[in-house]
Design a protein around this motif. Structure first.
Motif, short mmCIF file in Angstrom:
data_model
loop_
_atom_site.label_atom_id
_atom_site.label_comp_id
_atom_site.label_asym_id
_atom_site.label_seq_id
_atom_site.Cartn_x
_atom_site.Cartn_y
_atom_site.Cartn_z
N THR A 111 9.51 -88.68 -30.93
CA THR A 111 9.45 -88.18 -29.55
C THR A 111 10.81 -87.63 -29.09
O THR A 111 10.86 -86.65 -28.35
CB THR A 111 8.99 -89.30 -28.59
N ILE A 112 11.90 -88.26 -29.54
CA ILE A 112 13.23 -87.77 -29.16
C ILE A 112 13.49 -86.40 -29.80
O ILE A 112 14.03 -85.49 -29.15
CB ILE A 112 14.32 -88.78 -29.57
N LEU A 113 13.11 -86.24 -31.06
CA LEU A 113 13.31 -84.95 -31.72
C LEU A 113 12.41 -83.87 -31.13
O LEU A 113 12.74 -82.68 -31.18
CB LEU A 113 13.08 -85.09 -33.22
N ILE A 114 11.28 -84.27 -30.54
CA ILE A 114 10.42 -83.30 -29.84
C ILE A 114 11.15 -82.74 -28.63
O ILE A 114 11.19 -81.52 -28.41
CB ILE A 114 9.09 -83.96 -29.41
N ILE A 115 11.74 -83.62 -27.80
CA ILE A 115 12.42 -83.12 -26.58
C ILE A 115 13.68 -82.34 -26.95
O ILE A 115 14.07 -81.41 -26.23
CB ILE A 115 12.74 -84.27 -25.60
N MET A 116 14.31 -82.68 -28.08
CA MET A 116 15.46 -81.88 -28.52
C MET A 116 15.03 -80.50 -28.97
O MET A 116 15.75 -79.52 -28.79
CB MET A 116 16.20 -82.63 -29.63
N ALA A 117 13.83 -80.40 -29.57
CA ALA A 117 13.30 -79.09 -29.97
C ALA A 117 12.99 -78.24 -28.73
O ALA A 117 13.23 -77.03 -28.72
CB ALA A 117 12.03 -79.27 -30.81
N ILE A 118 12.47 -78.89 -27.69
CA ILE A 118 12.19 -78.17 -26.43
C ILE A 118 13.48 -77.61 -25.85
O ILE A 118 13.52 -76.46 -25.38
CB ILE A 118 11.50 -79.12 -25.42
N ASP A 119 14.54 -78.40 -25.88
CA ASP A 119 15.84 -77.95 -25.38
C ASP A 119 16.33 -76.74 -26.14
O ASP A 119 16.82 -75.76 -25.55
CB ASP A 119 16.85 -79.09 -25.48
N ARG A 120 16.21 -76.76 -27.46
CA ARG A 120 16.66 -75.62 -28.27
C ARG A 120 15.82 -74.37 -27.98
O ARG A 120 16.33 -73.25 -27.99
CB ARG A 120 16.59 -75.96 -29.76
N TYR A 121 14.53 -74.57 -27.76
CA TYR A 121 13.64 -73.45 -27.45
C TYR A 121 14.07 -72.77 -26.15
O TYR A 121 14.19 -71.54 -26.08
CB TYR A 121 12.20 -73.95 -27.33
N VAL A 122 14.32 -73.57 -25.12
CA VAL A 122 14.73 -73.01 -23.82
C VAL A 122 16.08 -72.30 -23.94
O VAL A 122 16.27 -71.22 -23.40
CB VAL A 122 14.79 -74.11 -22.75
N ALA A 123 17.02 -72.91 -24.69
CA ALA A 123 18.36 -72.35 -24.82
C ALA A 123 18.36 -70.98 -25.49
O ALA A 123 19.13 -70.09 -25.11
CB ALA A 123 19.25 -73.31 -25.61
N ILE A 124 17.48 -70.80 -26.47
CA ILE A 124 17.49 -69.55 -27.24
C ILE A 124 16.50 -68.52 -26.69
O ILE A 124 16.79 -67.32 -26.66
CB ILE A 124 17.18 -69.85 -28.72
N CYS A 125 15.34 -68.98 -26.24
CA CYS A 125 14.32 -68.04 -25.76
C CYS A 125 14.46 -67.70 -24.28
O CYS A 125 13.96 -66.66 -23.84
CB CYS A 125 12.92 -68.62 -26.03
N ASN A 126 15.11 -68.57 -23.51
CA ASN A 126 15.34 -68.28 -22.08
C ASN A 126 16.78 -68.61 -21.71
O ASN A 126 17.04 -69.45 -20.83
CB ASN A 126 14.39 -69.12 -21.21
N PRO A 127 17.74 -67.95 -22.34
CA PRO A 127 19.15 -68.32 -22.13
C PRO A 127 19.63 -68.12 -20.69
O PRO A 127 20.45 -68.90 -20.21
CB PRO A 127 19.91 -67.39 -23.10
N LEU A 128 19.11 -67.09 -20.00
CA LEU A 128 19.55 -66.83 -18.63
C LEU A 128 19.03 -67.88 -17.65
O LEU A 128 19.64 -68.10 -16.59
CB LEU A 128 19.11 -65.43 -18.19
N GLN A 129 17.92 -68.51 -17.98
CA GLN A 129 17.35 -69.53 -17.10
C GLN A 129 17.61 -70.94 -17.58
O GLN A 129 17.12 -71.90 -17.00
CB GLN A 129 15.82 -69.31 -17.01
N TYR A 130 18.42 -71.06 -18.64
CA TYR A 130 18.62 -72.38 -19.26
C TYR A 130 19.17 -73.41 -18.27
O TYR A 130 18.63 -74.53 -18.17
CB TYR A 130 19.58 -72.23 -20.45
N ASN A 131 20.23 -73.05 -17.56
CA ASN A 131 20.84 -74.01 -16.63
C ASN A 131 19.91 -74.37 -15.49
O ASN A 131 19.96 -75.49 -14.97
CB ASN A 131 22.15 -73.44 -16.08
N ALA A 132 19.06 -73.43 -15.10
CA ALA A 132 18.11 -73.71 -14.01
C ALA A 132 16.97 -74.62 -14.48
O ALA A 132 16.44 -75.41 -13.69
CB ALA A 132 17.55 -72.40 -13.46
N ILE A 133 16.61 -74.47 -15.76
CA ILE A 133 15.50 -75.28 -16.30
C ILE A 133 15.99 -76.65 -16.76
O ILE A 133 15.42 -77.69 -16.39
CB ILE A 133 14.82 -74.54 -17.47
N MET A 134 17.05 -76.67 -17.57
CA MET A 134 17.54 -77.93 -18.14
C MET A 134 18.58 -78.56 -17.22
O MET A 134 19.75 -78.70 -17.55
CB MET A 134 18.12 -77.68 -19.53
N THR A 135 18.14 -78.96 -16.05
CA THR A 135 18.99 -79.64 -15.08
C THR A 135 19.16 -81.11 -15.49
O THR A 135 18.41 -81.62 -16.34
CB THR A 135 18.37 -79.57 -13.68
#
Length: 311
Positions: free
Chosen positions: A113-137
């Motif tokens: 489960t921890i590696l799942i949420i880390m994968a989600i973080d990497r997805y947001v960072a690379i696929c939505n870099p401009l919105q990363y800080n707004a999403i990953m608060t």
């Protein structure tokens, strides 16, 4: 003599590890040094991430969950095993056995489960870099972390509860440490419900884990391929390689354990694989993230350079 413990006793007898007497001390000290190194390296990574404000980023904060899980998971297994190796005492109290079952299975579940949420973080960072800080608060990081632990604990809680409802007619654990299968095998009642939920538990955990990681990395690969951005591709390789290597090591170790259960004629090899499942990922995770992740690697080098350079 110890094998004649009454089934109504609170004491259970565990299986021997099966190490030749001449190898007891070499194996003991090897496991001890590995455990100490594992604890020091994981605590070191956690302290560094907490102390260094530049590392207060979602990726590193989420990684702290993995280090905490590695520390707890190995502490549930290795210290009792080391004590048993030296003392030769294979007895364990029923409640202590249940506690070990809960800890061992929570470690395995939380690893996914921890590696799942880390994968989600990497997805947001690379696929939505401009919105990363707004999403990953910070609130999102906290929510993802709590969700990962809560999902793992809930699944394991049901798993263990189904075993605790059974009466006991045996007192010998057919393993060198307590796991759920060994716990419900102490009963002479019908355990079909336990087997069905155990299969459900395994399928849900693996399907959600493999599915989530596969989908996120496929999407990341598509984004990198279609945009053909050298900087984006470099960032994806640097930030995803560590996570993917850690995930594959954990997955491979888990599959080896499942496969070895099909070969009861190799009991020592099965026990060895069970130990490696705990210590190999827990030992490699901080090394992989420390070496592969640029920011952590630089901070480690800064710390050591301060100690080497004379004042």
């Amino acid at each position: 003599m110890m094998e004649n413990i009454s089934s109504s006793s609170n004491l259970l007898l565990m299986e021997e590890l099966g190490i030749p007497e001449s190898s007891t001390y070499p194996v003991f000290f090897t496991l001890l040094f590995v455990y100490i190194g594992l604890i020091i390296s994981n605590i070191g990574i956690i302290v560094m991430i907490i102390v260094e404000r530049s590392l207060h980023q979602p990726m590193y904060l989420l990684f702290c969950n993995l280090s905490v899980n590695d520390i707890l998971g190995n502490t549930f297994l290795l210290p009792p095993l080391l004590i048993d190796m030296i003392s030769g005492n294979r007895l364990i109290g029923f409640h202590a056995c249940v506690f070990q079952v809960f800890g061992a299975h929570t470690y395995g579940s939380a690893s996914h489960t921890i590696l799942i949420i880390m994968a989600i973080d990497r997805y947001v960072a690379i696929c939505n870099p401009l919105q990363y800080n707004a999403i990953m608060t910070p609130k999102t990081v906290w929510t993802l972390s709590v969700s990962a632990w809560a999902f793992a604990i809930a699944l394991v809680g049901i798993l263990v509860s189904l075993s605790l409802r059974l009466s006991r007619c045996r007192s010998v654990i057919p393993n060198f440490y307590c796991d759920n299968a060994s716990l419900f095998k102490l009963s002479c009642e019908d355990v079909s419900v336990n087997n069905i939920f155990g299969l459900f538990y395994t399928v849900v955990l693996l399907a959600s884990s493999i599915g989530s990681v596969a989908v996120t990395y496929i999407r990341i690969a598509v984004i990198c391929w279609t945009q053909k951005n050298a900087e984006l591709n470099s960032k994806a390789i640097q930030t995803c390689a560590s996570h993917l290597v850690v995930y594959l090591i954990m997955l491979f170790a888990g599959f080896i354990i499942v496969i070895m259960h099909r070969f009861p004629e190799y009991p020592f090899l099965r026990r060895l694989v069970a130990i490696l499942f705990h210590i190999v990922p827990g030992s490699l995770n901080p090394i992989i993230y420390g070496i592969q992740t640029k920011h952590i690697r630089n901070k480690i080098l800064q710390v050591f350079s301060r100690k080497i350079v004379p004042s």
